[in-house]
Scaffold this active site. Structure first.
Site, PDB file in Angstrom:
ATOM      1  N   THR A 172      -0.095   0.691   7.071  1.00  0.00           N
ATOM      2  CA  THR A 172       0.033  -0.348   6.058  1.00  0.00           C
ATOM      3  C   THR A 172       0.242  -1.678   6.757  1.00  0.00           C
ATOM      4  O   THR A 172       1.000  -1.755   7.717  1.00  0.00           O
ATOM      5  CB  THR A 172       1.193  -0.092   5.092  1.00  0.00           C
ATOM      6  OG1 THR A 172       1.437  -1.296   4.348  1.00  0.00           O
ATOM      7  CG2 THR A 172       2.481   0.305   5.806  1.00  0.00           C
ATOM      8  N   GLY A 202      -4.855  -5.403   7.163  1.00  0.00           N
ATOM      9  CA  GLY A 202      -5.865  -4.389   7.425  1.00  0.00           C
ATOM     10  C   GLY A 202      -6.907  -4.742   8.467  1.00  0.00           C
ATOM     11  O   GLY A 202      -7.386  -3.876   9.203  1.00  0.00           O
ATOM     12  N   ASP A 204      -8.310  -1.563   5.832  1.00  0.00           N
ATOM     13  CA  ASP A 204      -8.251  -0.403   6.733  1.00  0.00           C
ATOM     14  C   ASP A 204      -7.987   0.904   6.006  1.00  0.00           C
ATOM     15  O   ASP A 204      -8.388   1.975   6.484  1.00  0.00           O
ATOM     16  CB  ASP A 204      -7.138  -0.615   7.762  1.00  0.00           C
ATOM     17  CG  ASP A 204      -5.780  -0.787   7.079  1.00  0.00           C
ATOM     18  OD1 ASP A 204      -5.684  -1.626   6.148  1.00  0.00           O
ATOM     19  OD2 ASP A 204      -4.831  -0.082   7.445  1.00  0.00           O
ATOM     20  N   THR A 252       0.844  -1.201   0.000  1.00  0.00           N
ATOM     21  CA  THR A 252       0.000   0.000   0.000  1.00  0.00           C
ATOM     22  C   THR A 252       0.878   1.249   0.000  1.00  0.00           C
ATOM     23  O   THR A 252       2.001   1.209   0.466  1.00  0.00           O
ATOM     24  CB  THR A 252      -0.832  -0.062   1.305  1.00  0.00           C
ATOM     25  OG1 THR A 252      -1.762  -1.115   1.167  1.00  0.00           O
ATOM     26  CG2 THR A 252      -1.531   1.221   1.636  1.00  0.00           C
TER      27      THR A 252
HETATM   28  N1  ASP Z   1      -3.590  -2.389   4.766  1.00  0.00           N
HETATM   29  C1  ASP Z   1      -3.902  -2.838   3.442  1.00  0.00           C
HETATM   30  C2  ASP Z   1      -5.171  -3.659   3.481  1.00  0.00           C
HETATM   31  O1  ASP Z   1      -5.348  -4.456   4.377  1.00  0.00           O
HETATM   32  C3  ASP Z   1      -2.810  -3.644   2.823  1.00  0.00           C
HETATM   33  C4  ASP Z   1      -1.445  -2.990   2.836  1.00  0.00           C
HETATM   34  O2  ASP Z   1      -1.125  -2.205   3.714  1.00  0.00           O
HETATM   35  O3  ASP Z   1      -0.673  -3.254   1.921  1.00  0.00           O
HETATM   36  O4  ASP Z   1      -5.968  -3.531   2.596  1.00  0.00           O
END
Ligand code: ASP
Length: 328
Positions: free
Chosen positions: A245, A248, A226, A195
Site C-alpha cells: 500500500t 503505487g 500497483d 487501500t
Molecule cells: N497503492 C495504491 C495505488 O497507488 C494506493 C494505496 O495503497 O492506497 O493505487
C-alpha cells in the site's frame, strides 16, 4: 500430455514441494498514509472495529481448515464494504470525480492469479479478481470488458453512486484546490492512501495474497496503480505472500511485492529484512512512500511502513488478534 493436465500436475508439484502443515496466520492492512492529527478517537475506534471484523471473518475460514485464498477474500470483502477504507464503498475519487477500482488475488501454492482494473460498477472488486482467476483463461481484465465478464459470471454490479462518500468527495475538492493554487502536484505524497490487503497461511501450509483499492485521490482517468499488478502490489508463491500500500507508481517501478519474495528466495534474506530493504530503503530512496504486509510459509510476519501510520491487524500463530495504526 494435455496442457491442462500438465498445468495441474505442475501446480501440484509446486504445492507439494513446499507445503508443510502449518498453524494458520492472517495479516491484513487498511492502507498506509493515515495521519495521526487527522484521525479522531471515534474514527480510530471505528477503523479498529472494522479491522477486527475482517480478521474474525478471515481467520474463521482458516480455523475451519479452509484455504488461504478463501480467507484473504473474506477479509477483503468486509473492508471493501466498509466506507472507511479506500476500496469498494468509500474509494477515493479520480480527477474527474469518479470511483475507479482495482484489485488482485494470488494463490501462492499454484501461482494462479486474477486481477481487474478501472471498473466503476463492481460492488466487491476482489470477487471479480477471483472470478477472473477461476472462471476465465485470463489473469488481468480492465474496464468495460471486466464489467461485461462480471455480468456473465453473476458478480454483483451496483450504480457507481454506491461508492461515493462525502468525506472522499471533500478530499478530492481539497486536492483540486491545492493543485489549482500550485501547492500540490496532481499525484503525490500523502494523497489519501487506504487501500486494503490481506495475506494468509492456511493449515495446509499454503499462502495467498489479495489487494483492493480505489487508487489515489485525483488520479487521472485510466490510471492503474500497483495493487492489481501481479508482482507490484500483490504477490504470493509457496514461500512468501505480500500486499503493498502506498504511492503505487513506485511499487510498480520497483516490482515491490515480487522483489520482497525474490529476496527471500534467491538472496535467502529473512522476510523482515527483505520487506525492510524494499519498503524502508528502496522506495523512499526513489521518492515514494507506503508500506506492505508480508508473510512466509513458517508464519513469520513483516509489516514495515515509512508513513506516519498504516492500518493493520493480524492473528498470530497462537490465535491472538492484534490491531495497530501507528508505530507504537
Ligand atoms: N497503492 C495504491 C495505488 O497507488 C494506493 C494505496 O495503497 O492506497 O493505487
Amino acid at each position: 500430455m494435455h496442457l491442462r493436465r500438465l498445468a495441474l500436475l505442475t501446480a501440484a508439484m509446486l504445492s507439494t514441494t513446499a507445503a508443510i502443515a502449518a498453524t494458520p496466520v492472517l495479516v491484513i492492512h487498511g492502507g498506509a498514509g493515515v495521519i495521526r492529527s487527522e484521525l479522531s478517537p471515534e474514527a480510530q475506534q471505528a477503523v479498529r472495529a472494522d479491522l477486527e471484523a475482517a480478521l474474525a471473518a478471515g481467520y474463521a475460514v482458516l480455523k475451519e481448515g479452509g484455504t488461504s485464498l478463501d480467507a484473504v477474500g473474506k477479509a477483503i470483502v468486509i473492508l471493501e464494504d466498509s466506507p472507511r477504507f479506500n476500496a469498494g464503498k468509500g474509494a477515493v475519487f479520480t480527477h474527474d470525480g469518479r470511483n475507479e477500482l482495482d484489485a488482485a488475488i494470488m494463490d501462492g501454492a499454484t501461482l494462479r492469479a486474477g486481477a481487474i482494473a478501472g471498473v466503476h460498477r463492481i460492488k466487491n472488486p476482489i470477487l471479480l479478481a477471483r472470478a477472473v482467476m477461476e472462471k476465465s483463461p485470463h489473469v488481468f481484465m480492465v474496464g468495460d470488458g471486466a464489467e461485461a465478464f462480471a455480468q456473465s459470471v453473476g458478480i454483483e454490479l451496483v450504480d457507481p453512486s454506491y461508492f461515493r462518500t462525502e468525506q472522499r468527495w471533500q478530499q478530492l475538492q481539497e486536492v483540486l484546490r491545492k493543485e489549482a493554487a500550485g501547492q500540490q502536484s496532481s499525484l503525490g505524497r500523502m494523497v489519501h492512501y487506504g487501500t486494503v490487503g490481506a495475506v494468509a497461511l492456511d493449515a495446509a501450509g499454503h499462502l495467498a495474497a489479495a489487494t483492493s483499492t480505489g487508487g489515489m485521490t485525483n488520479k487521472r482517468y485510466g490510471r492503474v496503480g500497483d495493487s492489481p499488478i501481479i508482482g507490484a502490489g500483490t504477490y504470493a508463491n509457496a514461500q512468501c505472500a505480500v500486499s503493498g500500500t502506498g504511492w503505487g507508481e513506485y511499487y510498480i517501478r520497483t516490482v515491490a511485492a515480487h522483489d520482497i519474495c525474490a529476496r527471500v528466495a534467491y538472496a535467502k534474506q529473512p522476510l523482515a529484512k527483505a520487506a525492510d530493504e524494499v519498503v524502508m530503503k528502496l522506495i523512499p530512496q526513489l521518492g515514494g512512500d507506503g508500506g506492505a504486509i508480508a508473510l512466509d510459509a513458517k508464519g513469520n510476519i513483516a509489516m514495515p511502513f515509512n508513513t506516519d501510520g498504516m492500518y493493520r491487524g493480524w492473528v498470530d500463530k497462537s490465535g491472538k488478534v492484534h490491531v495497530a495504526i501507528f508505530k507504537d
